[in-house]
Design an enzyme around this catalytic site. Structure first.
Site, PDB file in Angstrom:
ATOM      1  N   THR A 122       0.835  -1.202   0.000  1.00 54.89           N
ATOM      2  CA  THR A 122       0.000   0.000   0.000  1.00 54.89           C
ATOM      3  C   THR A 122       0.870   1.254   0.000  1.00 54.89           C
ATOM      4  OG1 THR A 122      -1.752  -1.174   1.167  1.00 54.89           O
ATOM      5  CG2 THR A 122      -1.879   1.217   1.160  1.00 54.89           C
ATOM      6  N   LYS A 156       7.168  10.063  21.846  1.00 52.09           N
ATOM      7  CA  LYS A 156       7.271  11.075  22.904  1.00 52.09           C
ATOM      8  C   LYS A 156       5.901  11.408  23.472  1.00 52.09           C
ATOM      9  CE  LYS A 156      11.316  13.023  20.539  1.00 52.09           C
ATOM     10  NZ  LYS A 156      11.683  14.035  19.536  1.00 52.09           N
ATOM     11  N   ARG A 206      -2.320   5.234   7.510  1.00 51.75           N
ATOM     12  CA  ARG A 206      -2.660   3.907   8.029  1.00 51.75           C
ATOM     13  C   ARG A 206      -2.420   3.928   9.535  1.00 51.75           C
ATOM     14  NH1 ARG A 206      -1.177  -1.877   5.665  1.00 51.75           N
ATOM     15  NH2 ARG A 206      -2.833  -1.117   4.308  1.00 51.75           N
ATOM     16  N   HIS A 226     -10.589   0.202   4.115  1.00 55.12           N
ATOM     17  CA  HIS A 226      -9.386   0.366   3.292  1.00 55.12           C
ATOM     18  C   HIS A 226      -9.888   0.682   1.876  1.00 55.12           C
ATOM     19  CE1 HIS A 226      -5.483   0.077   1.755  1.00 55.12           C
ATOM     20  NE2 HIS A 226      -5.189  -1.171   1.947  1.00 55.12           N
TER      21      HIS A 226
END
Lengths: 305, 305, 305
Positions: C54, C82, C103, C131
């Site tokens: 993809t 972080k 994604r 998707h």
């Protein structure tokens, strides 16, 4: 080149090699001429093993031809983890790219992939196998300094596992070169490589010490002796120490001796050598760009383009 | 700029800073004019530490100038793991690229690299050292809103370890600015930074609470207090909680107060602030693109190009 | 498209789908026409989960339109570590890029991001959710071979967790298609998906074996049954073994049966099928490029451009 893929250095004739090196020379002379030549081409970088210089060098070569690159990313972030075969991965990627540069830990992997896909495949290192584009840039570096005929070269370090060395020694049999191999007994050239060199009629000698042969050399090609090849740390240190180069070592060398190294080096060559005129290993790395540009040019478009 | 590299914010004069910011302003006004300017240039991204915004920002800046980027990739996938020195890595990469953006955990690393290579080096963060391109985008953001003279700025949070803060405070000494530093006692500005500010004649005051000084501020620059600086979780929570900003905190602030943050934030600034006119931290991040375009333009080509 | 983002396949009308597929057809016929169309655009690739095809497919699509890409890199090398929120990361990146392909492991993440940013967001997979660009390339592949009306399709394998299947079955309700779902009882379509299909008036049947329905099929869409769905290795093997395709399985299939697979496959389809005219899964993967070029064209510039 007469081939559609570049899989091994042994597939290359003298004429093939000279065509790529001549083209690289032209590119080096006027890189701008080539800057937009492949603006509609895409090179896929499929590196199943870590690499800095080879990958960045291909990436640079593609972009300096105006081409784009797409990067498979690390194995951790790819479908390989889901159990996909290399043949399937390659057959997907051939739909995206106009050529594939492949590095893979398995010897023979590039050859296998080339049988499944229709786009050109460049072997960028297959385990202990071959690394032919490295050989082309090594030959280019030697040719620029000394020419490839009437050459006396010493190759030193780990001659057993170094795919760079195996590819280079095979390619040099196309030229009038004398090859001296210098290594500890345990890291000699593999029997099969020695056999092939012998069959080709190459002038080859083996040594365990540099000292005696150094004064004759035009080029000294140094490779890294890897710690992990030795079960014992002390044995590693004692062996590695004998194959290190510093200013004192070079006192008996010819004034125009060229020192090369495929890099990365650890401590095979002392930093004090870097500033001398002998040191050509960074130049050698840089030569990867015009040589790989020439290679991509040959595989993507042919030289008449 | 009079320099070939950008290593620290302290190397920049007022004129240097203004030249880059003026150029960034021009770029922001008509980015298309610059879209093909560096179509033959390549910027190497060498990030030896994780980064999202700085790396993507440099990548975007290069590409919006028409240049290409090549990426060293993560340390795990590079020759560094094989024991190569940073100087060797850099000397290889200078053969591929026209400029290098370097982030590295060791303070002084960018300076060291700049001594080994001939292409421009941009320090994109060297440990607790400097991060000068961040400073330039901070200054750009402040200038767009308030101008850089007659400025009263508060800098709050972790002033001890924040390289962003050290670079910014040094650069502001070129302008007519009053700097208020607000932090817990344990995270005060380092002595050396305070000394340098004092030597330069800067107007500086330190506080442990925001409340008293907030009404005077044109700009409040907030930084993250990192959990890992505190041995004790409870102590961290109590300290961090005192330096958080929400709508109530701002009741005594000027109407045109600008709030900045180098990002990423965790909970130093409540989400309710995001929709107010005070919040400029995303705009600040976005300013990284024109500012780094201007910087690359200065280092790659000069302004007459 | 009437939308600014592509979040789910269900948002797409028949007209939306046909517009993208028509555009993809035009691009496939003369890709060079589109080669420089978006030379000033930048697509951000934000993949919070591993992906090969993809991500490379979007990267290729962007570059074949002349656009650039910037890559967030792996999560390990990003600010996410972080503690930055996805909304903050996205709001920074919208300042760098003209569109975002995302994604992310959390269902609904693409929708959420689309509410925070002004640039087009393409959902490239959100957990067990949707998707939709995969669905568009699936539809393109089917249309090229059979057309989308008067279609009898079988969908086999893991129908419970496969987001590809959920998106495709929803999109097919826009056309005159009969859908057969073949799976073990434990991996049936989720109740909610069955309910939606029923509501839409789709012609749907469920089976636990392929044999009875195979002779009727124009298309067989195979998906991978993942080992990790089964607590017991033996149970996995016995179930997976029943849904594998080889030459013998296909003896009762129509001569023009098309076999598709979203890839990667493990052993759902025997390699002997690859060389038959049924096998269209690599072609299907390759169709990702023109389809995503058409999609980017719709989102970045509109079809009149």
């Amino acid at each position: 080149m007469r081939q559609d893929h570049l899989i091994t250095a042994t597939q290359l004739s003298r004429a093939d090699i000279e065509a790529v090196l001549d083209r690289a020379r032209t590119i080096d002379d006027s890189p701008s001429t080539f800057a937009d030549r492949y603006s509609e081409s895409v090179l896929a970088l499929c590196f199943f093993e870590p690499s800095t210089r080879t990958k960045m060098s291909f990436e640079t070569a593609a972009k300096r031809l105006g081409a784009d690159t797409i990067d498979m990313g690390s194995i951790e972030s790819s479908s390989v983890k889901k159990g996909e075969s290399l043949a399937d991965t390659a057959r997907v990627i051939e739909g995206y790219a106009d050529a594939i540069a492949l590095r893979h830990p398995s010897e023979g992997s590039a050859k296998m992939v080339s049988e499944f896909v229709d786009v050109p495949v460049i072997n960028a290192g297959d385990g202990a196998g071959q690394h032919p584009s490295q050989t082309l840039l090594d030959l280019y570096t030697i040719r620029e300094r000394h020419g490839l005929d009437d050459l006396t070269i010493g190759v030193m370090g780990d001659l057993k596992y170094g795919r760079t060395v195996h590819s280079l020694s095979a390619a040099l049999t196309n030229f009038d070169a004398t090859q001296h191999f210098i290594s500890p007994e345990s890291l000699r050239l593999p029997r099969s490589v020695r056999f092939d060199l012998h069959e080709s009629g190459a002038r080859v000698r083996e040594h365990t010490e540099l000292e005696g042969v150094l004064p004759e050399l035009d080029v000294l090609y140094v490779t890294r002796i890897q710690r992990e090849r030795f079960p014992d740390e002390n044995e590693y240190r004692s062996v590695a120490g004998q194959y290190q180069i510093d200013a004192e070592t070079l006192s008996s060398a010819r004034e125009d001796l060229t020192i090369m190294h495929p890099l990365p080096r650890v401590d095979e060559i002392a930093p004090e050598i870097d500033e001398t005129d002998h040191a050509r290993y960074f130049e050698q790395a840089h030569n990867g760009v015009p040589v790989r540009m020439a290679l991509l040019d040959a595989l993507l478009g042919g030289t008449d383009r």
